[in-house]
Design a protein around this motif. Structure first.
Motif, PDB file in Angstrom:
ATOM      1  N   ARG B 144       0.835  -1.198   0.000  1.00  0.00           N
ATOM      2  CA  ARG B 144       0.000   0.000   0.000  1.00  0.00           C
ATOM      3  C   ARG B 144       0.877   1.258   0.000  1.00  0.00           C
ATOM      4  O   ARG B 144       1.980   1.267   0.547  1.00  0.00           O
ATOM      5  CB  ARG B 144      -0.880   0.045   1.246  1.00  0.00           C
ATOM      6  CG  ARG B 144      -1.978  -1.007   1.275  1.00  0.00           C
ATOM      7  CD  ARG B 144      -2.541  -1.148   2.677  1.00  0.00           C
ATOM      8  NE  ARG B 144      -3.235   0.038   3.155  1.00  0.00           N
ATOM      9  CZ  ARG B 144      -3.556   0.253   4.437  1.00  0.00           C
ATOM     10  NH1 ARG B 144      -3.232  -0.641   5.365  1.00  0.00           N
ATOM     11  NH2 ARG B 144      -4.195   1.350   4.801  1.00  0.00           N
ATOM     12  N   VAL B 145       0.384   2.313  -0.609  1.00  0.00           N
ATOM     13  CA  VAL B 145       1.057   3.619  -0.525  1.00  0.00           C
ATOM     14  C   VAL B 145       0.081   4.594   0.112  1.00  0.00           C
ATOM     15  O   VAL B 145      -0.990   4.860  -0.437  1.00  0.00           O
ATOM     16  CB  VAL B 145       1.502   4.125  -1.916  1.00  0.00           C
ATOM     17  CG1 VAL B 145       1.997   5.566  -1.812  1.00  0.00           C
ATOM     18  CG2 VAL B 145       2.593   3.230  -2.482  1.00  0.00           C
ATOM     19  N   ILE B 146       0.454   5.068   1.300  1.00  0.00           N
ATOM     20  CA  ILE B 146      -0.412   5.969   2.065  1.00  0.00           C
ATOM     21  C   ILE B 146       0.338   7.291   2.237  1.00  0.00           C
ATOM     22  O   ILE B 146       1.488   7.300   2.702  1.00  0.00           O
ATOM     23  CB  ILE B 146      -0.720   5.378   3.450  1.00  0.00           C
ATOM     24  CG1 ILE B 146      -1.287   3.959   3.294  1.00  0.00           C
ATOM     25  CG2 ILE B 146      -1.670   6.275   4.229  1.00  0.00           C
ATOM     26  CD1 ILE B 146      -1.073   3.096   4.520  1.00  0.00           C
ATOM     27  N   ILE B 147      -0.282   8.371   1.834  1.00  0.00           N
ATOM     28  CA  ILE B 147       0.383   9.681   1.936  1.00  0.00           C
ATOM     29  C   ILE B 147      -0.459  10.594   2.830  1.00  0.00           C
ATOM     30  O   ILE B 147      -1.631  10.845   2.542  1.00  0.00           O
ATOM     31  CB  ILE B 147       0.552  10.335   0.546  1.00  0.00           C
ATOM     32  CG1 ILE B 147       1.336   9.413  -0.392  1.00  0.00           C
ATOM     33  CG2 ILE B 147       1.252  11.688   0.685  1.00  0.00           C
ATOM     34  CD1 ILE B 147       1.351   9.874  -1.851  1.00  0.00           C
ATOM     35  N   LEU B 148       0.157  11.074   3.925  1.00  0.00           N
ATOM     36  CA  LEU B 148      -0.495  12.048   4.792  1.00  0.00           C
ATOM     37  C   LEU B 148       0.257  13.363   4.648  1.00  0.00           C
ATOM     38  O   LEU B 148       1.486  13.400   4.758  1.00  0.00           O
ATOM     39  CB  LEU B 148      -0.452  11.594   6.262  1.00  0.00           C
ATOM     40  CG  LEU B 148      -0.874  10.157   6.577  1.00  0.00           C
ATOM     41  CD1 LEU B 148      -0.789   9.899   8.078  1.00  0.00           C
ATOM     42  CD2 LEU B 148      -2.282   9.875   6.057  1.00  0.00           C
ATOM     43  N   TYR B 149      -0.482  14.428   4.411  1.00  0.00           N
ATOM     44  CA  TYR B 149       0.190  15.718   4.222  1.00  0.00           C
ATOM     45  C   TYR B 149      -0.601  16.793   4.955  1.00  0.00           C
ATOM     46  O   TYR B 149      -1.833  16.866   4.811  1.00  0.00           O
ATOM     47  CB  TYR B 149       0.277  16.045   2.720  1.00  0.00           C
ATOM     48  CG  TYR B 149       0.896  17.385   2.382  1.00  0.00           C
ATOM     49  CD1 TYR B 149       1.985  17.884   3.097  1.00  0.00           C
ATOM     50  CD2 TYR B 149       0.404  18.152   1.319  1.00  0.00           C
ATOM     51  CE1 TYR B 149       2.549  19.107   2.772  1.00  0.00           C
ATOM     52  CE2 TYR B 149       0.965  19.375   0.985  1.00  0.00           C
ATOM     53  CZ  TYR B 149       2.044  19.851   1.724  1.00  0.00           C
ATOM     54  OH  TYR B 149       2.599  21.063   1.398  1.00  0.00           O
ATOM     55  N   GLY B 150       0.095  17.586   5.746  1.00  0.00           N
ATOM     56  CA  GLY B 150      -0.567  18.663   6.464  1.00  0.00           C
ATOM     57  C   GLY B 150       0.189  19.966   6.324  1.00  0.00           C
ATOM     58  O   GLY B 150       1.424  19.987   6.278  1.00  0.00           O
ATOM     59  N   THR B 151      -0.562  21.064   6.201  1.00  0.00           N
ATOM     60  CA  THR B 151       0.064  22.388   6.235  1.00  0.00           C
ATOM     61  C   THR B 151      -0.724  23.237   7.230  1.00  0.00           C
ATOM     62  O   THR B 151      -1.784  22.836   7.701  1.00  0.00           O
ATOM     63  CB  THR B 151       0.024  23.098   4.860  1.00  0.00           C
ATOM     64  OG1 THR B 151      -1.341  23.345   4.509  1.00  0.00           O
ATOM     65  CG2 THR B 151       0.681  22.260   3.785  1.00  0.00           C
ATOM     66  N   LYS B 152      -0.198  24.421   7.529  1.00  0.00           N
ATOM     67  CA  LYS B 152      -0.900  25.286   8.482  1.00  0.00           C
ATOM     68  C   LYS B 152      -2.197  25.806   7.867  1.00  0.00           C
ATOM     69  O   LYS B 152      -3.241  25.778   8.487  1.00  0.00           O
ATOM     70  CB  LYS B 152      -0.013  26.460   8.892  1.00  0.00           C
ATOM     71  CG  LYS B 152       1.167  26.074   9.797  1.00  0.00           C
ATOM     72  CD  LYS B 152       1.682  27.300  10.536  1.00  0.00           C
ATOM     73  CE  LYS B 152       3.000  27.022  11.263  1.00  0.00           C
ATOM     74  NZ  LYS B 152       4.172  27.103  10.385  1.00  0.00           N
ATOM     75  N   GLN B 153      -2.097  26.309   6.616  1.00  0.00           N
ATOM     76  CA  GLN B 153      -3.256  26.919   5.965  1.00  0.00           C
ATOM     77  C   GLN B 153      -3.374  26.396   4.528  1.00  0.00           C
ATOM     78  O   GLN B 153      -2.378  25.964   3.951  1.00  0.00           O
ATOM     79  CB  GLN B 153      -3.084  28.444   5.896  1.00  0.00           C
ATOM     80  CG  GLN B 153      -2.833  29.124   7.218  1.00  0.00           C
ATOM     81  CD  GLN B 153      -2.483  30.582   7.011  1.00  0.00           C
ATOM     82  OE1 GLN B 153      -3.308  31.365   6.542  1.00  0.00           O
ATOM     83  NE2 GLN B 153      -1.249  30.934   7.317  1.00  0.00           N
ATOM     84  N   PRO B 154      -4.548  26.480   3.942  1.00  0.00           N
ATOM     85  CA  PRO B 154      -4.710  26.018   2.550  1.00  0.00           C
ATOM     86  C   PRO B 154      -3.737  26.699   1.592  1.00  0.00           C
ATOM     87  O   PRO B 154      -3.242  26.061   0.658  1.00  0.00           O
ATOM     88  CB  PRO B 154      -6.161  26.398   2.230  1.00  0.00           C
ATOM     89  CG  PRO B 154      -6.847  26.403   3.554  1.00  0.00           C
ATOM     90  CD  PRO B 154      -5.824  26.893   4.537  1.00  0.00           C
ATOM     91  N   LYS B 155      -3.436  27.973   1.806  1.00  0.00           N
ATOM     92  CA  LYS B 155      -2.577  28.683   0.847  1.00  0.00           C
ATOM     93  C   LYS B 155      -1.122  28.198   0.882  1.00  0.00           C
ATOM     94  O   LYS B 155      -0.328  28.550   0.012  1.00  0.00           O
ATOM     95  CB  LYS B 155      -2.627  30.199   1.099  1.00  0.00           C
ATOM     96  CG  LYS B 155      -2.019  30.628   2.410  1.00  0.00           C
ATOM     97  CD  LYS B 155      -1.936  32.145   2.503  1.00  0.00           C
ATOM     98  CE  LYS B 155      -1.215  32.549   3.775  1.00  0.00           C
ATOM     99  NZ  LYS B 155      -1.081  33.951   3.989  1.00  0.00           N
ATOM    100  N   GLU B 156      -0.789  27.375   1.881  1.00  0.00           N
ATOM    101  CA  GLU B 156       0.591  26.867   1.974  1.00  0.00           C
ATOM    102  C   GLU B 156       0.762  25.505   1.317  1.00  0.00           C
ATOM    103  O   GLU B 156       1.852  24.944   1.319  1.00  0.00           O
ATOM    104  CB  GLU B 156       1.011  26.769   3.445  1.00  0.00           C
ATOM    105  CG  GLU B 156       1.136  28.127   4.109  1.00  0.00           C
ATOM    106  CD  GLU B 156       1.364  28.018   5.611  1.00  0.00           C
ATOM    107  OE1 GLU B 156       1.706  26.927   6.104  1.00  0.00           O
ATOM    108  OE2 GLU B 156       1.202  29.047   6.286  1.00  0.00           O
ATOM    109  N   ILE B 157      -0.303  24.960   0.753  1.00  0.00           N
ATOM    110  CA  ILE B 157      -0.229  23.621   0.162  1.00  0.00           C
ATOM    111  C   ILE B 157       0.646  23.649  -1.099  1.00  0.00           C
ATOM    112  O   ILE B 157       0.460  24.477  -1.987  1.00  0.00           O
ATOM    113  CB  ILE B 157      -1.640  23.091  -0.175  1.00  0.00           C
ATOM    114  CG1 ILE B 157      -2.434  22.914   1.123  1.00  0.00           C
ATOM    115  CG2 ILE B 157      -1.566  21.771  -0.940  1.00  0.00           C
ATOM    116  CD1 ILE B 157      -3.899  22.609   0.913  1.00  0.00           C
ATOM    117  N   LEU B 158       1.611  22.730  -1.139  1.00  0.00           N
ATOM    118  CA  LEU B 158       2.572  22.661  -2.244  1.00  0.00           C
ATOM    119  C   LEU B 158       2.104  21.636  -3.279  1.00  0.00           C
ATOM    120  O   LEU B 158       1.383  20.701  -2.935  1.00  0.00           O
ATOM    121  CB  LEU B 158       3.943  22.240  -1.721  1.00  0.00           C
ATOM    122  CG  LEU B 158       4.611  23.185  -0.712  1.00  0.00           C
ATOM    123  CD1 LEU B 158       5.780  22.463  -0.042  1.00  0.00           C
ATOM    124  CD2 LEU B 158       5.099  24.440  -1.413  1.00  0.00           C
TER     125      LEU B 158
END
Lengths: 340, 278
Positions: B144-158
Motif C-alpha cells: 500500500r502507498v499511504i500519503i499524509l500531508y498537512g500544512t498550516k493553511q490552505p494557501k501553503e499547500i505545495l
C-alpha cells in the motif's frame, strides 16, 4: 628510525640553511608570551618556549583562507584557490603533534580536503620534547601526550649543549642531512638522551584522577550530569576555547565581493560551537540554544565524539583553553568532577 | 559515497535554471540542469549545496525523483533568508552553483514489498516528494502507498496538481489536512496526527517516511509507536545547517552524528537516544 646529534651552536646555521629553500616558522617571543610565526632571523627561534598562544594548526587550517574566486556576472565557473607553500615548522610540542592526528583524520576521512592536505603534504614538522611543564594549566601527562613516537619528521630533545634529533621520516632525514652538519648519535649520546627522558617524567604531575583510557566511557555516562548547567552559569560562551584549541577545526564560509561588485571570493574562517548561532537553521530553529548544551557538546566532542569518529581524543591536555578562559573553566576540573 | 577530487570539494559547477514555477507565496520550484549533460545521480532524500556567488551557499533537498530526472532535477525553495530570497529572483536561463548530491537518502531497497506510509508537514513534502514519485514509478514493487500531508493553511499547500493526481489514483491512499481552514476549504481541518484515525495499518509490514518541522516529529512518532510500527522501519529526514555538506565544517552535528554524512535521512532507531536530534 635513526638518532642524530646536532650542536646547539650549529642550530642557527641549520635554520638559516633551511630558510633558503623553505618558509620556516617556529615559536617566537610575543611580549611575555610566545607565538608561532615566520622566522626571518634564526635568532628569533625560541625552542625554549613554554607554550604558544595559538597552536601551529594555523599553518594547515588558517584563521581565514580563500576557497575560490568568482565573477558575479556571467556564467563563468568559479576557480579553486589552494594557497600552500613548502614550510618547515620548528619546535612543535608533543601535545600539538598529537593534535595533528585528529586534524589529519578530519580532513582526510570521507571527503579529502585539498586546502588542508596540500599544505600538510608540503610541510615538515620538527617536534621538540618538553622537559619541564609549561604551567599549571597543562595536563599532557594525564592525557598521554607528554611524549610521542611518530607523527613528526624530526624530533629534538635538549641535552644541554646539543640536541638529540630523532628522525621520523625519510623527508626529515633528507632535510637533516642536506641542511645541517648533524652526526649520528653514539651509544653515550643515547644514554644521555635516556637519562634526560627518564629525568623529565617526575617533573610533570598527573592532573586527572582517572586514566585517559577511561575518559570516553566517563563522557558517555555524563550527558545528563548537572555539571553542564553549573558551568553554563559562569561560561560567557565567547568561543575563546575553540579558537585556541589545537583540535578544533569547525568553520563557516563567507562570500565577499569587491567594490566594483564584479569579482569576489569565497573563504572559510574558524568558527565556534560555543557561539549561539552555530546550530541555528534558516527557519530560526536553534538546535543548541542553551549555553549548557553548547558547553556539553564541546566537552563531549573532545572526550567522546572525536574518538568514535577519528580514533583519537579531541583533547591533548595542552591547557590553552583553560589558560585563556575568562570564567576559569578548565578541562582538568571538569573531567575530575565528572569522575567523582 | 560519491568520490570528489579533493581540489574540487568545495567548488560548485555552474548549472542552468530551466524553469521556475511559483508554488505558494513563499515557495518556488526550480528545474535545474547540470552542465555537459551530467545527471545529478541522486538518491531520494539527498541534498545539494546551492550557491549564488557573492551571496552564499545553502543545503537544499532535491525534490524530484531520480526516476523522473530527464537530465534535470527540481528544488523546492522557501524564501526565508538572503540566499533563498535572491534565488527567488532567478529566471529561466540564469545560472546557479551546485555541489552534490550529498548525504544518505532513503533506502529504497529496504522498502520494497512493504506498505509505505508517508507523513509530510509543510515544506517537509519537498524531500519526501522525491521518494513518493520514485515509489509511484515502481508502484508494483511496493504494498500500500499511504500519503499524509498537512500544512498550516490552505494557501501553503505545495504541488497542488500533483496532489490531485495522487488523490485520483486508485492505488494511493492520500489524505490532506490543514491546521486552520479558510472560507473555501472543504477538506480536513486539524494537525496531521488527526489523519491517523482514518487509516488502519498492518504495522509490521509498514515502513514510514516522515519529514516536517521538529514539533511534528514528536507527535507523528507517538502515533506511529501507538500503531506498533517498529523503530527500525521509521525514517526521518532532518534539517540542519549543512554548510559544507562533507563532514568538515561542523554546523550540522547532532551529538556525535553529522547530519550531512550520517543523514539527513535517519532511521528512528538510530537517533532515538540522541537528545539533540529532535
Amino acid at each position: 628510525m635513526s638518532l642524530w646529534i646536532i650542536d646547539k651552536s650549529a642550530m642557527a646555521t641549520f635554520v638559516a640553511n633551511v630558510m633558503g629553500d623553505y618558509r620556516v616558522v617556529g615559536p617566537k617571543a610575543k611580549g611575555p608570551q610566545f607565538a608561532f610565526d615566520e622566522i626571518e632571523d634564526p635568532a628569533e627561534l625560541r625552542l625554549d618556549y613554554n607554550t604558544s598562544i595559538l597552536p601551529p594548526k594555523k599553518y594547515f587550517q588558517p584563521q581565514e583562507e580563500r576557497l575560490m574566486t568568482f565573477k558575479r556576472n556571467g556564467d563563468s565557473a568559479p576557480e579553486a584557490v589552494i594557497e600552500a607553500e613548502a614550510t618547515v615548522i620548528f619546535g612543535v610540542h608533543t601535545c600539538d603533534l598529537h593534535a595533528m592526528r585528529v586534524l589529519d583524520q578530519a580532513f582526510t576521512q570521507n571527503f579529502p580536503d585539498a586546502h588542508y592536505l596540500t599544505r600538510r603534504r608540503q610541510a615538515l614538522l620538527i617536534g621538540i620534547e618538553c622537559l619541564e611543564p609549561c604551567d599549571e594549566h597543562s595536563f599532557c601527562k594525564s592525557m598521554g601526550t607528554l611524549t610521542i613516537s611518530e607523527g613528526y619528521d624530526l624530533h629534538l630533545t635538549d641535552l644541554g649543549d646539543v640536541y638529540a634529533v630523532d628522525v621520523g621520516s625519510e623527508e626529515g632525514l633528507t632535510l637533516l642531512k642536506t641542511y645541517s652538519d648533524a652526526r649520528l648519535a653514539t651509544e653515550s649520546d643515547m644514554q644521555q638522551l635516556n637519562r634526560a627522558l627518564s629525568a623529565k617524567w617526575p617533573r610533570f604531575p598527573y592532573k586527572l584522577e582517572l586514566d585517559v583510557d577511561e575518559l570516553p566511557a566517563l563522557m558517555s555516562q555524563s550527558y545528563n550530569n548537572p555539571i553542564w548547567e553549573t558551568l553554563a552559569e559562569k561560561c560567557l560562551a565567547c568561543g575563546t576555547c575553540n579558537i585556541v584549541c589545537p583540535t578544533c577545526f569547525c568553520f563557516n564560509v563567507y562570500d565577499e565581493v569587491d567594490l566594483n561588485l564584479e569579482n569576489g571570493e569565497r573563504s572559510r574562517r574558524w568558527d565556534s560551537c560555543m557561539l549561539d548561532v552555530f546550530a541555528r537553521v534558516a527557519g530560526g530553529e536553534n538546535f543548541r540554544e542553551q549555553r549548557s548544551a553548547r558547553l556539553r557538546h564541546r566537552f563531549m566532542r573532545k572526550g567522546l565524539y572525536l574518538v568514535e569518529r577519528y580514533k583519537h581524543l579531541g583533547c591533548v591536555g595542552c591547557g590553552r583553553c583553560a589558560r585563556l578562559c575568562l570564567a576559569d573553566i578548565s578541562p582538568i576540573n571538569v573531567f575530575n568532577e565528572l569522575h567523582e | 559515497m560519491t568520490q570528489i577530487a579533493e581540489e574540487l570539494l568545495y567548488l560548485p559547477v555552474m548549472a542552468k535554471v530551466l524553469e521556475v514555477e511559483s508554488l505558494t507565496e513563499l515557495e518556488k520550484l526550480f528545474l535545474i540542469q547540470l552542465p555537459d549533460g551530467h545527471s545529478l545521480g541522486n538518491a531520494p532524500g539527498q541534498f545539494v549545496e546551492v550557491s549564488l556567488f557573492g551571496i552564499g551557499e545553502a543545503p537544499i533537498s532535491v525534490s524530484s525523483s531520480p526516476s523522473r530526472s530527464n537530465g534535470a532535477f527540481e528544488l523546492c525553495i522557501r524564501r526565508v533568508g538572503d540566499l533563498t530570497n535572491a534565488l527567488h529572483t532567478l529566471q529561466p536561463g540564469d545560472t546557479v552553483g551546485i555541489r552534490g548530491p550529498f548525504g544518505h537518502g532513503f533506502s529504497l531497497e529496504k522498502m520494497k514489498g512493504k506498505d509505505i506510509l508517508f507523513a509530510a508537514g509543510g515544506l517537509g513534502l519537498a524531500p519526501l516528494r522525491s521518494l513518493i514519485n520514485q515509489v509511484l514509478d515502481e508502484r508494483g514493487s511496493f504494498g500500500r502507498v499511504i500519503i499524509l500531508y498537512g500544512t498550516k493553511q490552505p494557501k501553503e499547500i505545495l504541488f497542488k496538481e500533483e496532489l490531485q493526481e495522487w488523490a485520483d489514483r486508485k492505488d494511493v491512499e492520500f489524505h490532506l489536512t490543514v491546521d486552520r481552514g479558510d472560507e473555501t476549504w472543504r477538506g480536513n481541518v486539524g494537525v496531521i496526527t488527526t489523519l491517523f484515525s482514518k487509516i488502519a495499518l498492518n504495522s509490521r509490514n509498514t515502513v514510514a517516511a516522515i519529514c516536517g518541522p521538529p514539533i511534528m516529529y514528536r507527535f507523528v512518532l507517538m502515533e506511529l509507536m501507538g500503531k506498533g510500527i517498529p523503530e527500525t522501519q521509521i525514517y526521518l529526514s532532518l534539517e540542519r545547517r549543512m554548510k559544507c555538506g562533507v563532514g568538515k565544517c561542523g554546523h550540522c552535528q547532532i551529538n556525535n552524528l553529522y547530519c550531512c554524512l550520517d543523514g539527513p535521512v535517519f532511521k528512528y532507531s538510530q537517533i532515538k537516544g540522541v537528545e539533540e536530534a529532535l
